[in-house]
Design a protein around this motif. Structure first.
Motif, PDB file in Angstrom:
ATOM      1  N   GLN A  81       7.707  11.147 -10.954  1.00 51.06           N
ATOM      2  CA  GLN A  81       8.678  10.392 -10.222  1.00 51.06           C
ATOM      3  C   GLN A  81       8.142   8.983 -10.257  1.00 51.06           C
ATOM      4  OE1 GLN A  81       9.656  11.780  -6.222  1.00 51.06           O
ATOM      5  NE2 GLN A  81      10.635  13.579  -6.810  1.00 51.06           N
ATOM      6  N   LYS A  82       9.187   7.980 -10.228  1.00 57.59           N
ATOM      7  CA  LYS A  82       8.702   6.659 -10.117  1.00 57.59           C
ATOM      8  C   LYS A  82       8.284   6.357  -8.968  1.00 57.59           C
ATOM      9  CE  LYS A  82      10.310   1.949 -11.197  1.00 57.59           C
ATOM     10  NZ  LYS A  82      11.562   1.129 -11.373  1.00 57.59           N
ATOM     11  N   VAL A  83       6.952   5.607  -8.498  1.00 55.38           N
ATOM     12  CA  VAL A  83       6.567   5.292  -7.049  1.00 55.38           C
ATOM     13  C   VAL A  83       7.126   3.930  -6.692  1.00 55.38           C
ATOM     14  CG1 VAL A  83       4.363   5.044  -5.917  1.00 55.38           C
ATOM     15  CG2 VAL A  83       4.618   6.671  -7.719  1.00 55.38           C
ATOM     16  N   GLU A  84       7.725   3.939  -5.741  1.00 55.36           N
ATOM     17  CA  GLU A  84       8.605   2.771  -5.132  1.00 55.36           C
ATOM     18  C   GLU A  84       7.464   1.751  -4.661  1.00 55.36           C
ATOM     19  OE1 GLU A  84      10.939   3.892  -2.001  1.00 55.36           O
ATOM     20  OE2 GLU A  84      12.351   5.034  -3.253  1.00 55.36           O
ATOM     21  N   GLU A  85       7.751   0.409  -4.959  1.00 55.43           N
ATOM     22  CA  GLU A  85       6.845  -0.607  -4.348  1.00 55.43           C
ATOM     23  C   GLU A  85       6.236  -0.579  -3.233  1.00 55.43           C
ATOM     24  OE1 GLU A  85       6.705  -5.479  -4.226  1.00 55.43           O
ATOM     25  OE2 GLU A  85       8.218  -4.714  -5.352  1.00 55.43           O
ATOM     26  N   LYS A  86       7.231  -0.070  -1.955  1.00 57.60           N
ATOM     27  CA  LYS A  86       6.675   0.066  -0.805  1.00 57.60           C
ATOM     28  C   LYS A  86       5.728   1.282  -0.626  1.00 57.60           C
ATOM     29  CE  LYS A  86       8.563   1.308   3.762  1.00 57.60           C
ATOM     30  NZ  LYS A  86       9.605   1.919   4.688  1.00 57.60           N
ATOM     31  N   THR A  87       6.161   2.263  -1.441  1.00 64.79           N
ATOM     32  CA  THR A  87       4.999   3.280  -1.570  1.00 64.79           C
ATOM     33  C   THR A  87       3.803   3.108  -1.874  1.00 64.79           C
ATOM     34  OG1 THR A  87       7.012   4.750  -1.735  1.00 64.79           O
ATOM     35  CG2 THR A  87       4.623   5.878  -2.197  1.00 64.79           C
ATOM     36  N   THR A  88       3.706   2.195  -2.900  1.00 63.29           N
ATOM     37  CA  THR A  88       2.313   1.823  -3.405  1.00 63.29           C
ATOM     38  C   THR A  88       1.791   0.811  -2.555  1.00 63.29           C
ATOM     39  OG1 THR A  88       3.371   1.842  -5.657  1.00 63.29           O
ATOM     40  CG2 THR A  88       1.429   0.529  -5.486  1.00 63.29           C
ATOM     41  N   GLY A  89       2.428   0.039  -1.924  1.00 70.52           N
ATOM     42  CA  GLY A  89       1.677  -0.775  -0.946  1.00 70.52           C
ATOM     43  C   GLY A  89       1.116   0.005   0.216  1.00 70.52           C
ATOM     44  N   THR A  90       1.905   0.918   0.573  1.00 72.11           N
ATOM     45  CA  THR A  90       1.574   1.892   1.868  1.00 72.11           C
ATOM     46  C   THR A  90       0.234   2.651   1.474  1.00 72.11           C
ATOM     47  OG1 THR A  90       3.709   2.360   2.777  1.00 72.11           O
ATOM     48  CG2 THR A  90       2.152   3.813   3.254  1.00 72.11           C
ATOM     49  N   MET A  91       0.270   3.094   0.420  1.00 70.72           N
ATOM     50  CA  MET A  91      -0.925   3.823  -0.278  1.00 70.72           C
ATOM     51  C   MET A  91      -2.184   3.035  -0.349  1.00 70.72           C
ATOM     52  SD  MET A  91       0.979   6.468  -2.939  1.00 70.72           S
ATOM     53  CE  MET A  91      -0.142   7.595  -3.330  1.00 70.72           C
ATOM     54  N   LYS A  92      -1.888   1.697  -0.685  1.00 69.78           N
ATOM     55  CA  LYS A  92      -3.078   0.903  -1.069  1.00 69.78           C
ATOM     56  C   LYS A  92      -3.629   0.785   0.365  1.00 69.78           C
ATOM     57  CE  LYS A  92      -4.185  -3.750  -2.880  1.00 69.78           C
ATOM     58  NZ  LYS A  92      -4.743  -4.396  -1.696  1.00 69.78           N
ATOM     59  N   LYS A  93      -2.946   0.343   1.234  1.00 68.73           N
ATOM     60  CA  LYS A  93      -3.598   0.052   2.729  1.00 68.73           C
ATOM     61  C   LYS A  93      -4.034   1.383   3.289  1.00 68.73           C
ATOM     62  CE  LYS A  93       0.223  -3.452   4.157  1.00 68.73           C
ATOM     63  NZ  LYS A  93       1.231  -3.926   4.854  1.00 68.73           N
ATOM     64  N   SER A  94      -3.333   2.574   2.977  1.00 71.58           N
ATOM     65  CA  SER A  94      -4.155   3.690   3.443  1.00 71.58           C
ATOM     66  C   SER A  94      -5.682   3.937   2.941  1.00 71.58           C
ATOM     67  CB  SER A  94      -3.384   5.096   3.126  1.00 71.58           C
ATOM     68  OG  SER A  94      -3.725   6.059   3.518  1.00 71.58           O
ATOM     69  N   ARG A  95      -5.693   3.634   1.673  1.00 64.72           N
ATOM     70  CA  ARG A  95      -6.835   3.688   0.946  1.00 64.72           C
ATOM     71  C   ARG A  95      -8.063   2.696   1.614  1.00 64.72           C
ATOM     72  NH1 ARG A  95      -3.734   4.822  -3.847  1.00 64.72           N
ATOM     73  NH2 ARG A  95      -3.733   2.409  -4.112  1.00 64.72           N
ATOM     74  N   GLU A  96      -7.579   1.642   1.964  1.00 62.02           N
ATOM     75  CA  GLU A  96      -8.338   0.496   2.440  1.00 62.02           C
ATOM     76  C   GLU A  96      -8.803   1.063   3.957  1.00 62.02           C
ATOM     77  OE1 GLU A  96      -6.089  -2.914   2.204  1.00 62.02           O
ATOM     78  OE2 GLU A  96      -6.377  -3.160   0.067  1.00 62.02           O
ATOM     79  N   LEU A  97      -7.953   1.580   4.616  1.00 63.03           N
ATOM     80  CA  LEU A  97      -7.956   1.996   6.069  1.00 63.03           C
ATOM     81  C   LEU A  97      -8.783   3.146   6.106  1.00 63.03           C
ATOM     82  CD1 LEU A  97      -7.673   1.762   8.985  1.00 63.03           C
ATOM     83  CD2 LEU A  97      -5.582   3.407   8.658  1.00 63.03           C
ATOM     84  N   SER A  98      -8.933   4.092   5.091  1.00 61.40           N
ATOM     85  CA  SER A  98      -9.692   5.382   5.225  1.00 61.40           C
ATOM     86  C   SER A  98     -11.325   5.033   4.684  1.00 61.40           C
ATOM     87  CB  SER A  98      -9.235   6.228   3.859  1.00 61.40           C
ATOM     88  OG  SER A  98      -9.598   5.928   2.892  1.00 61.40           O
ATOM     89  N   LEU A  99     -11.386   4.018   3.763  1.00 63.74           N
ATOM     90  CA  LEU A  99     -12.434   3.541   3.716  1.00 63.74           C
ATOM     91  C   LEU A  99     -13.094   2.693   4.830  1.00 63.74           C
ATOM     92  CD1 LEU A  99     -14.643   2.858   1.395  1.00 63.74           C
ATOM     93  CD2 LEU A  99     -13.690   0.911   0.959  1.00 63.74           C
ATOM     94  N   LYS A 100     -12.441   1.934   5.578  1.00 61.80           N
ATOM     95  CA  LYS A 100     -13.028   1.344   6.789  1.00 61.80           C
ATOM     96  C   LYS A 100     -13.605   2.371   7.852  1.00 61.80           C
ATOM     97  CE  LYS A 100     -10.430  -2.878   6.584  1.00 61.80           C
ATOM     98  NZ  LYS A 100      -9.316  -3.683   7.315  1.00 61.80           N
ATOM     99  N   LEU A 101     -12.617   3.482   8.028  1.00 57.31           N
ATOM    100  CA  LEU A 101     -12.869   4.687   8.929  1.00 57.31           C
ATOM    101  C   LEU A 101     -14.201   5.355   8.457  1.00 57.31           C
ATOM    102  CD1 LEU A 101      -9.223   5.731   9.512  1.00 57.31           C
ATOM    103  CD2 LEU A 101     -10.837   5.105  11.197  1.00 57.31           C
ATOM    104  N   LYS A 102     -14.511   5.529   7.185  1.00 56.70           N
ATOM    105  CA  LYS A 102     -15.586   6.359   6.757  1.00 56.70           C
ATOM    106  C   LYS A 102     -16.732   5.345   6.793  1.00 56.70           C
ATOM    107  CE  LYS A 102     -13.722   7.571   2.809  1.00 56.70           C
ATOM    108  NZ  LYS A 102     -13.417   8.253   1.412  1.00 56.70           N
ATOM    109  N   GLN A 103     -16.673   4.147   6.783  1.00 55.86           N
ATOM    110  CA  GLN A 103     -17.688   3.286   6.995  1.00 55.86           C
ATOM    111  C   GLN A 103     -18.108   2.788   8.349  1.00 55.86           C
ATOM    112  OE1 GLN A 103     -16.772  -0.050   4.494  1.00 55.86           O
ATOM    113  NE2 GLN A 103     -17.583   1.019   2.642  1.00 55.86           N
ATOM    114  N   LYS A 104     -17.140   3.599   9.206  1.00 55.51           N
ATOM    115  CA  LYS A 104     -17.309   3.339  10.810  1.00 55.51           C
ATOM    116  C   LYS A 104     -17.387   1.832  11.248  1.00 55.51           C
ATOM    117  CE  LYS A 104     -20.529   7.298  11.243  1.00 55.51           C
ATOM    118  NZ  LYS A 104     -21.925   7.616  12.043  1.00 55.51           N
TER     119      LYS A 104
END
Length: 210
Positions: free
Chosen positions: A153-176
């Motif tokens: 399936q084609k990934v919508e622009e909004k979905t791409t943005g959400t996933m990018k922010k999610s990745r950034e947040l998960s990294l911050k959380l793991k780094q405490k």
């Protein structure tokens, strides 16, 4: 003599049981993605028995995940395991005429995994366990991404943005890192919405409507 034989039988049973448990643990540690990729490759190369065997391995993996899953995520994982079992049987019988059917089932398996990881991330955050929240959020993100790839399936622009922010947040959380509760809450809600939307798209009913 009878007592000695009984002890021997019990001991042998314990050894067999331990072997089964160790085997299951080893199996579950294998990459589900590698299993799915091999199943697809075998199917395309007309190696039907091997393809069915790989899909069965995928079903066993999902079943193992369901055993340790949250009460909210267990059903989707169990359903996926059953769907994979049926797919394996259909492949072996020669009843699967298109690789797309296999890909769709694999996509739904990843949806179940993404949903469970998301649930675990929200539960971890409720307990203020930042590192665990980050780990589960990262897993949810990766499973969602892989599911979308399998679904083709084609990934919508909004979905791409959400996933990018999610990745950034998960990294911050793991780094405490220091995070605002509202920021985490919004990001968790956003990725949860994307997983739910993806689930509706790849449901059996949704695919049949296309």
């Amino acid at each position: 003599m009878y007592r000695l034989n009984r002890i021997t039988v019990i001991f042998a049973f314990v050894l067999v049981l331990a072997g089964i448990i160790n085997c299951a643990a080893s199996e579950s540690s294998l990459s589900i993605e590698q299993t799915f990729q091999k199943a697809k490759k075998d199917y395309l190369e007309k190696n039907i028995d091997s393809a069915a065997k790989q899909i069965k391995k995928g079903a066993a993996y999902m079943r193992a995940e369901a055993v340790k899953a949250s009460s909210r995520g267990k059903k989707a994982l169990d359903d996926s395991a059953r769907e994979l079992d049926k797919l394996a049987d259909d492949v072996k019988k020669g009843a699967v005429e298109s690789v797309k059917k296999i890909e769709d089932v694999f996509a739904r398996a990843y949806f179940a995994l993404a949903e469970e990881s998301y649930i675990e991330s929200t539960e971890a955050w409720a307990k203020k366990e930042a590192v665990k929240t980050g780990e589960f959020l990262d897993a949810a993100n990766k499973n969602l991404e892989k599911g979308m790839i399998w679904a083709g399936q084609k990934v919508e622009e909004k979905t791409t943005g959400t996933m990018k922010k999610s990745r950034e947040l998960s990294l911050k959380l793991k780094q405490k890192g220091r995070l605002i509760t509202e920021e985490v809450g919004k990001s968790l809600q956003a990725i949860g919405d994307e997983i739910e939307k993806f689930g509706k798209r790849i449901s059996s009913e949704g695919l049949n409507e296309k």
